[in-house]
Enzyme design. Structure first.
Site, short mmCIF file in Angstrom:
data_model
loop_
_atom_site.label_atom_id
_atom_site.label_comp_id
_atom_site.label_asym_id
_atom_site.label_seq_id
_atom_site.Cartn_x
_atom_site.Cartn_y
_atom_site.Cartn_z
N CYS A 195 6.34 0.76 -2.13
CA CYS A 195 5.73 0.44 -0.83
C CYS A 195 6.84 0.29 0.21
O CYS A 195 7.88 -0.30 -0.07
CB CYS A 195 4.94 -0.86 -0.93
SG CYS A 195 4.20 -1.33 0.65
N CYS A 211 3.90 -11.66 3.02
CA CYS A 211 4.11 -13.01 3.49
C CYS A 211 2.78 -13.45 4.06
O CYS A 211 1.88 -12.64 4.24
CB CYS A 211 5.15 -13.04 4.60
SG CYS A 211 6.79 -12.55 4.04
N CYS A 240 -4.53 2.61 3.05
CA CYS A 240 -3.26 3.21 2.64
C CYS A 240 -3.17 3.09 1.12
O CYS A 240 -3.23 1.97 0.60
CB CYS A 240 -2.09 2.47 3.28
SG CYS A 240 -0.48 2.93 2.59
N CYS A 275 -3.80 -1.63 3.79
CA CYS A 275 -3.14 -1.67 2.49
C CYS A 275 -4.10 -1.95 1.34
O CYS A 275 -4.68 -3.03 1.25
CB CYS A 275 -2.06 -2.76 2.52
SG CYS A 275 -1.37 -3.10 0.91
N CYS A 318 1.11 3.78 -2.57
CA CYS A 318 1.71 3.34 -3.84
C CYS A 318 1.16 4.12 -5.04
O CYS A 318 1.81 4.21 -6.07
CB CYS A 318 1.52 1.83 -4.03
SG CYS A 318 -0.17 1.27 -3.82
#
Ligand code: AMP
Length: 452
Positions: free
Chosen positions: A389, A2, A439, A243, A442
């Protein structure tokens, strides 16, 4: 996934937030909202739809009102991308409630891994939930906290939660902005006219001509009022884990995310891909818009001409946005068309950012074949996505991730390309280096937080 935005007190707070959210529209197109604090009075507009549709003249006039205090209004805003929640309007943010200490607004990007557990505990104590958002859990915990000020209540609340998040709160005439201790989701601080502004990405600051000041640090709680900033670090430090998917796909090309240009990172991924997986070809084309920078990097490193072989309609949203498979399939055709003159009988390298379910690539290959392409060499500028994720990126379950259950050859056959190659984990790590600790759960399955 978002976008969040906030202004810590400005006569133009609503207009600035409207523009800021517009620059974050790529982070979510399902719903848009804004809550404005004006001397203890709350004005709120939260609806389904794009920023330009939700904030029409009437909505902006209402939000602008005439801020009564000298400090002007404080705002938080949100653009929403659905994750595990359903479509209901109740899930649109910012959420806004009135509790014992006055009005409280919350907007969040990300997810708590222990959401279910904490929500059940709250429900057992009698809490009533109106939405399926992670933000509502925060509201309940803040309302239950015993602390005397909202920032202390938030610290108490966050102590019960684990996950990847960036969040803005509005209460007691303060804008509070925070990130999880790993720094998984992005959030930056800027200043305009001496007033603090927060945004998921720098692109939100650029549009309103605010100066980028710095990232909000992992685990930092910033209490902002006008040009005043009070910073708290109440939690134990953790290893930074920003991320990587922000750089692979999600963030806008003109943003600096985690201190690293998205455009340059994607170009490096493309260049690394061309070094490790070269191929004799006539032309390199991107899958627009997600593969553009990586394709430029690939073409430059391989010294193969770069062309626009696929044209994207700008009147359709991101393919994934409609969460139903039937609409998604249709969406690919609506969105992309092939330029025959670039492709006819050519050996083409097609560069995209990722393969998730394999639906998009399959459609693209078939589109290119019908445009008369000679050979199709699919090159993916990230390693295979094999793990879902847990921190807010909308990846499906492992069962739906094609690379989790299929070999490279099987995926290549499924999508119908002549060859297929992914960026290696090492090339990927090198390209992401400047982000300084990221990170990659995934692709690696190594999650930075404890999972339930
Ligand atoms: P598919 O393999 O059909 O599931 O779609 C993969 C494509 O969707 C990629 O090329 C990306 O450009 C895009 N994509 C990847 N992850 C996401 C996501 N979480 N939300 C929206 N689009 C995505």
């Amino acid at each position: 996934m978002c976008g969040i935005f906030g202004v810590a007190g400005h006569r133009e707070a609503a207009n600035l937030t409207y523009l800021g959210l517009h620059a974050l529209q790529h982070r979510g197109q399902q719903a848009s909202g804004m809550v404005l604090w004006d001397e203890g009075h709350i004005r709120e507009v939260v609806k389904r739809g794009l920023v330009v549709d939700v904030f029409d003249d009437k909505a902006l006039q209402y939000l602008n009102g005439s801020p009564s205090g000298a400090a002007g209004g404080l705002t938080i805003g949100h653009v929403r991308y659905p994750k595990r929640e359903k479509h209901a309007l109740q899930n649109a943010q910012p959420l806004c409630v009135s509790y014992a200490r006055g009005p409280l607004g919350v907007a969040m990007d990300g997810a708590f891994v222990n959401y279910e557990e904490v929500r059940c505990q709250l429900e057992e104590k009698g809490a009533v939930f109106q939405s399926e958002t992670d933000a509502e859990v925060v509201m309940h915990l803040v309302a239950h906290a015993k602390a005397p000020a909202v920032e202390a209540s938030l610290i108490e609340a966050l102590g019960h939660l684990r996950g990847g998040y960036a969040m803005v709160l509005l209460a007691e005439g303060k804008l509070i902005a925070t990130r999880d201790i790993y720094g998984i989701r992005p959030l930056v601080l800027g200043k305009r006219d001496g007033i603090w502004v927060v945004s998921s990405e720098t692109t939100g600051l650029d549009l309103i001509e605010a100066d980028f000041v710095r990232e909000i640090e992992p685990g930092e709680i910033c209490v902002l009022q006008g040009g005043h900033l009070e910073s708290h670090f109440p939690f134990a430090k953790a290893k930074r884990a920003c991320c990587a998917f922000e750089h692979i796909y999600f963030a806008r090309l003109d943003s600096e995310v985690f201190g690293c240009s998205v455009h340059e990172a994607r170009k490096r991924m493309g260049a690394a891909l061309s070094r490790v997986h070269p191929v004799s070809a006539d032309v390199v084309i991107p899958v627009p818009d997600s593969g553009v920078a990586a394709a430029i990097g690939y073409a430059q490193a391989a010294r193969i001409p770069y062309e626009q072989g696929l044209i994207r309609s700008h009147y359709v949203g991101r393919t994934f946005i409609e969460p139903q498979q039937s609409i998604r399939n249709f969406g690919v055709k609506l969105k992309l068309s092939a330029v025959r003159s670039v492709l006819n009988a050519k050996r083409v390298v097609v560069v995209d950012d990722s393969i998730i379910r394999g639906t998009t690539s399959k459609k693209i290959v078939s589109l290119l074949r019908s445009a008369g392409v000679g050979e199709i060499h699919m090159r993916i500028a990230s390693p295979p996505t094999e793990w879902p994720c847990c921190y807010g990126i909308d990846t499906p379950s492992r069962a739906e991730l094609i690379s989790a259950s299929h070999s490279l050859e099987e995926v290549c056959t499924h999508i119908g390309a002549d060859t297929l190659a992914f960026l290696s984990p090492t090339g990927f790590k090198e390209a992401m280096q400047p982000a300084n600790g990221f990170c990659d759960a995934c692709v690696s399955g190594r999650y930075p937080t404890q999972l339930p």
